[in-house]
Structures are given as C-alpha cells and as structure tokens.
Design a protein around this motif. Structure first.
Motif, PDB file in Angstrom:
ATOM      1  N   UNK A  27       0.849  -1.067  -0.062  1.00 61.12           N
ATOM      2  CA  UNK A  27      -0.033   0.181   0.029  1.00 61.12           C
ATOM      3  C   UNK A  27       0.951   1.327   0.008  1.00 61.12           C
ATOM      4  N   UNK A  28       2.030   1.174   0.801  1.00 64.65           N
ATOM      5  CA  UNK A  28       2.681   2.373   0.985  1.00 64.65           C
ATOM      6  C   UNK A  28       3.557   2.639  -0.384  1.00 64.65           C
ATOM      7  N   UNK A  29       3.940   1.469  -1.088  1.00 68.02           N
ATOM      8  CA  UNK A  29       4.893   1.579  -2.200  1.00 68.02           C
ATOM      9  C   UNK A  29       3.948   1.997  -3.347  1.00 68.02           C
ATOM     10  N   UNK A  30       2.578   1.476  -3.470  1.00 69.58           N
ATOM     11  CA  UNK A  30       1.584   2.068  -4.399  1.00 69.58           C
ATOM     12  C   UNK A  30       1.331   3.579  -4.321  1.00 69.58           C
ATOM     13  N   UNK A  31       1.219   4.063  -3.168  1.00 68.80           N
ATOM     14  CA  UNK A  31       0.891   5.558  -2.790  1.00 68.80           C
ATOM     15  C   UNK A  31       2.069   6.383  -3.170  1.00 68.80           C
ATOM     16  N   UNK A  32       3.304   5.768  -3.044  1.00 72.42           N
ATOM     17  CA  UNK A  32       4.423   6.571  -3.252  1.00 72.42           C
ATOM     18  C   UNK A  32       4.753   6.730  -4.897  1.00 72.42           C
ATOM     19  N   UNK A  33       4.295   5.663  -5.428  1.00 72.44           N
ATOM     20  CA  UNK A  33       4.415   5.632  -6.990  1.00 72.44           C
ATOM     21  C   UNK A  33       3.289   6.454  -7.605  1.00 72.44           C
ATOM     22  N   UNK A  34       1.996   6.458  -7.015  1.00 70.24           N
ATOM     23  CA  UNK A  34       0.988   7.237  -7.534  1.00 70.24           C
ATOM     24  C   UNK A  34       1.497   8.702  -7.547  1.00 70.24           C
TER      25      UNK A  34
END
Length: 355
Positions: A236-243
C-alpha cells in the motif's frame, strides 16, 4: 476519454478497449495480507463491489508477482469434480455513476462490450472476476456482472474503479508500475487506498482511522488525524508513493484493529473505513447491514472478553488509556462528523441513486 487498459495475462497481452467513456473516475484500492488486519480494508472493496454490482474489467498476470507456494490458488470441488481454480492476483472492476441500460448489460452496447467469442469471454472474465468466482457469460443468471439485470449505478457523480488485490510476493516495483500505468490509462483522477493494522485499540471504542495524504486538496477533505510513521511498509505504501510520483493524487486510510481480536471479519473496522471514504467523496455510500453487523461483532467480543478475567482487565486498561489520550474536543469533532454524514444521507434520500 475512451478508457483503454492493457494487462498481461497468461498467453500474451489482452487489451481492454470496451469501457466507453468514464466519468471522472476515482479508484478505491485494498490489498489482502500484511496491509489488511481483520480483512477490514478488503472488506470495503467486497462490500462496494456487491452493492454496486461492479463489472470486472482487468486482472494482473499472477505468474510474475506471486509465489504460489506462499499464496496458493484456490480450488473448488463439488461431488468429486473440480469446478473452479482461482489464481491469486489483483483484479479491477468498474462501478458506473449511472446504471447501464438493461440492453447494455447483455449486449454490451453501452458499457463493456460482449467478448467476440465464448472462449475469450470465459478467459477474460475468469481472470478479471473481482471475487474470484465463475467467469460467467452474458445472460448467465446468478453470476455477478453477467446476469440479465442491469448493473446498479453508484448514485455518485463519478465512476468508481475498485481494485481488490493481494500483496505480491515479489517484484513489487514492476507490479506497482504496471498497476499505476493501468490506472493512468483509465484516466483515474485520484486514488483512495485502504489499509488496516493491528494495534492496542479497545474494541469498545470507535475505530481509530489515520490518514496519509500528500495532495493538499485531498488532505482538506479528511477529518481523521494524519499519521506520523517511519518504518517498514507494505505494498500500500509503495503504491501510494508511486501514484504521487505519477502525478495522481492519492490518500490512504488506515484502521486500527484490536490485536487481541485479529481474526476476520471485522465489520466495525470496515464500517470505519467506509465512512472515511464517505468523507473524502463527500457523498453517502451504501452501508447495507454493516452498522448492525458492527454492533453484533462488538457484543460478541464483549461476551468472549467477560469469560476471561485477564482479557477483561486488559480491555479496561486499553479503554482507560484511550480515554485519557483523547483530546476533550475529540467527542465534539466526532459528533460534528456524524451530523455531516446524516445531512448528506438525508439530502440524498428520494434522489435517483440515493441511499
């Protein structure tokens, strides 16, 4: 715009070019696993998918990202016959702002088009089914998204993309790039990420929900406290950072689940996250029986706790600590938020798509 999504599936690449025009799409995402204590976050996606009769549109190729000895496929056997084999993956579905016409639900004339052959219908729907169920074909009763009844609309002023995933076992960066690219191709304007973690939180108090948001506009819509954290993260944290890096506004909501009652489901935490999504969207969402299920869950935990004096004492300790740390104005803020939700729901009653 005409949405066009490409996700790799077994046997090559499949292009999804049959969604038609999407209306200001917003994505809501959750991932099972480390990010999903009590299945509270994924429970929101499942709940909304059922309430809105969301239509499956795409699935990520699982071979690249999942260790099947760790996250195993699921088989269903009936009377000795293998009926279904469902591979773990991340699936996307769409819920339209306005219900599709009944003819479109069958023929695909205005919403997702019907596949060009029975074989392609079975292949793409099996991989894209957000619940991992039977693929279904147009006109097949009892299969979500493929029955003769027209799918329900969300009643909102935008389309919703639901992302129901399982935290991948490997290649997180490639997985994230693929997912963000798909959301970009869909024209998603913002993303709400949902998570749940185990915490020293008493089950008798409102479920704490913390927020992580880098976008000022999204931050302004959230009334829950912002999180301060430095440590390991999940997908979840990785996806948010990428978004954020891709220029897509994203906000994450995290529910605190009592660690002493971690087994799923946890309808109280699911309800808390759903209300957080309501606050961000500034619109009522279908709750169905979640409120009653949350009360029944709390009563059940009360009964179990009273059977063990040590657990009962521990819960009282957590309650005292929670009450002591809450600010005096916290109760007033909570009342104000509930009143705002009440006004939103009252304002929508009697309107098309209101709940």
């Amino acid at each position: 715009m005409t949405a066009r999504v490409t996700f790799r599936e077994e046997g090559g690449e499949i292009e999804f070019d049959r969604l038609g025009k999407l209306t200001s799409p917003v994505a809501i995402a959750a991932f099972e696993g480390w990010n999903d204590a009590g299945e509270a976050a994924s429970g929101v996606i499942s709940h909304l998918g059922i309430a809105w009769q969301a239509q499956p549109i795409a699935a990520v190729e699982p071979e690249d990202y999942y260790d099947f000895q760790v996250t195993r496929p699921v088989v269903e056997i009936t009377e000795g016959r293998i009926e279904r084999l469902v591979w773990p993956t991340t699936r996307l579905s769409v819920a339209r702002a306005v219900a599709w016409p009944e003819s479109a639900a069958v023929s695909g004339s205005s919403g997702p088009e019907s596949p060009k052959s029975p074989e392609s219908a079975e292949s793409s729907a099996r991989d894209a089914d957000p619940d991992g169920g039977d693929p279904g074909v147009p006109g097949d009763p009892g299969v979500s998204g493929h029955d003769d009844a027209a799918p329900a609309g969300t009643g909102l002023d935008r389309d919703i993309i639901l992302v129901h995933g399982i935290e991948p076992n490997m290649r997180w960066r490639s997985f994230t790039d693929e997912l963000v690219q798909g959301l970009t191709e869909l024209g998603v304007e913002s993303v709400i990420l949902l998570g749940a973690l185990l915490a020293d939180a008493p089950h008798t108090r409102p479920v704490p929900v913390s927020v992580g948001a880098a976008d000022p506009k999204l931050s302004a819509t959230v009334t829950a406290p912002f999180s301060d954290y430095k440590g390991p993260t999940g997908i979840l944290g990785v996806v948010q950072y990428a978004l954020v890096g891709a220029g897509i506004p994203a906000v994450s909501l995290w529910a605190s689940v009592p660690h002493y009652v971690a087994q799923p489901p946890n309808p109280k935490a699911t309800l808390a996250l759903l209300r957080g999504v309501e606050d961000i969207q500034d619109a009522p969402l279908p709750l169905a029986d979640l409120a009653e299920e949350a009360r029944a869950w709390e009563r059940g935990v009360d009964e179990l706790a009273q059977q063990d004096s040590e657990v009962a004492d521990y819960v009282r300790t957590l309650e005292e600590a929670k009450d002591a740390t809450d600010l005096p104005q916290a109760s007033g803020d909570a009342i104000a938020r509930e009143f705002e939700r009440y006004l939103r729901r009252r304002g929508r009653r009697g309107e098309p798509g209101g709940f």
